[in-house]
Design a protein around this motif. Structure first.
Motif, mmCIF file in Angstrom:
data_model
loop_
_atom_site.group_PDB
_atom_site.id
_atom_site.type_symbol
_atom_site.label_atom_id
_atom_site.label_comp_id
_atom_site.label_asym_id
_atom_site.label_seq_id
_atom_site.Cartn_x
_atom_site.Cartn_y
_atom_site.Cartn_z
ATOM 1 N N PHE A 231 0.834 -1.199 0.000
ATOM 2 C CA PHE A 231 0.000 0.000 0.000
ATOM 3 C C PHE A 231 0.871 1.252 0.000
ATOM 4 O O PHE A 231 0.543 2.254 -0.655
ATOM 5 N N HIS A 232 1.997 1.206 0.703
ATOM 6 C CA HIS A 232 2.923 2.334 0.707
ATOM 7 C C HIS A 232 3.480 2.576 -0.694
ATOM 8 O O HIS A 232 3.626 3.733 -1.136
ATOM 9 N N ALA A 233 3.797 1.504 -1.400
ATOM 10 C CA ALA A 233 4.289 1.649 -2.770
ATOM 11 C C ALA A 233 3.220 2.256 -3.671
ATOM 12 O O ALA A 233 3.520 3.087 -4.545
ATOM 13 N N SER A 234 1.968 1.849 -3.464
ATOM 14 C CA SER A 234 0.867 2.393 -4.256
ATOM 15 C C SER A 234 0.714 3.891 -4.006
ATOM 16 O O SER A 234 0.515 4.684 -4.943
ATOM 17 N N LEU A 235 0.767 4.310 -2.741
ATOM 18 C CA LEU A 235 0.659 5.714 -2.416
ATOM 19 C C LEU A 235 1.860 6.510 -2.954
ATOM 20 O O LEU A 235 1.709 7.670 -3.374
ATOM 21 N N SER A 236 3.033 5.875 -2.920
ATOM 22 C CA SER A 236 4.217 6.567 -3.440
ATOM 23 C C SER A 236 4.099 6.807 -4.943
ATOM 24 O O SER A 236 4.507 7.874 -5.445
ATOM 25 N N ARG A 237 3.549 5.863 -5.672
ATOM 26 C CA ARG A 237 3.354 6.059 -7.108
ATOM 27 C C ARG A 237 2.356 7.186 -7.373
ATOM 28 O O ARG A 237 2.540 7.991 -8.298
#
Length: 242
Positions: A231-237
């Motif tokens: 989820f953190h990677a998704s928000l970072s994108r």
């Protein structure tokens, strides 16, 4: 000699000596408890209650972990398939993954409410908030395991205390009766050793369950971290497009 007399003599030979004298032929846990000293009885009663509570935790925790695994997996499947995840997070589902996602979304909304100034700082705050949520969920799940660890480490010593007290009482009876016969000492020692047996009966399942459940909690925590990282990677994108 008549037939009836022969049958009587054979019956008397066939009856074990212990039965003929009225002595018990096997250990009776209830009798050992009732005949024990009051201190030893208190130790036994405490250990029996601890054992009952241990098994209650084992059953309830097994059911809880099975339910959490299933419901969390279903939630995460719905979460990754959804176009808008906020409605899922706003629900009142009592699920660790939902609360971890809610922590990330709350930090995102708080940091972007007045405009985005530091993207890297936001990334770090998102990671910290979700990691804190994962740790909180893991601690909450493992809270009852402390009792298993306590029983597993303390119960044998509590039983040993009852054994030592019972043996001391047996030696006191030897002095009081001025009789070193095994018949005087054996009952008290049997009752005393029974306290240690109950202590082991409570401790062994507690230790096994604690080790097994600790492994399950660690595995569940790892799953939450994977969900948090994804989820953190998704928000970072999404952050890169702002």
């Amino acid at each position: 000699m008549s037939l009836s007399q022969i049958v009587t003599q054979l019956a008397s030979v066939a009856v074990p000596a212990s039965t003929a004298t009225g002595a018990p032929t096997r250990l009776n846990p209830v009798e050992l408890f009732l005949q024990a000293d009051i201190v030893v009885q208190a130790v036994m009663a405490g250990l029996i209650l601890a054992s009952i509570w241990v098994w209650a935790i084992i059953v309830s925790f097994s059911m809880k972990m099975g339910r959490l695994d299933r419901q969390n997996r279903e939630f995460e499947n719905r979460f990754w398939q959804a176009d808008d995840v906020e409605p899922l997070v706003r629900t009142n589902e009592d699920l660790p993954s939902r609360r971890v996602a809610a922590a990330g979304i709350a930090e995102w909304q708080t940091s972007t409410r007045r405009g985005l100034r530091d993207k890297e700082g936001l990334r770090q705050r998102l990671a910290s908030s979700m990691e804190a949520a994962v740790t909180s969920e893991s601690d909450s799940i493992a809270e009852k395991l402390n009792f298993l660890a306590t029983v597993g480490s303390v119960a044998p010593f509590v039983g040993l205390f009852g054994t030592v007290w019972g043996i001391m009482n047996s030696f006191f009876q030897i002095g009081a009766q001025s009789n070193t016969s095994l018949a005087v000492v054996a009952p008290g020692i049997s009752e005393a050793l029974f306290a240690t047996a109950i202590g082991l009966f409570a401790a062994i399942p507690a230790v096994i369950a604690y080790n097994r459940f600790s492994h399950r909690v660690n595995a569940f925590e790892t799953k939450l971290y994977r969900f948090s990282d994804r989820f953190h990677a998704s928000l970072s994108r999404e952050l890169e497009t702002m």
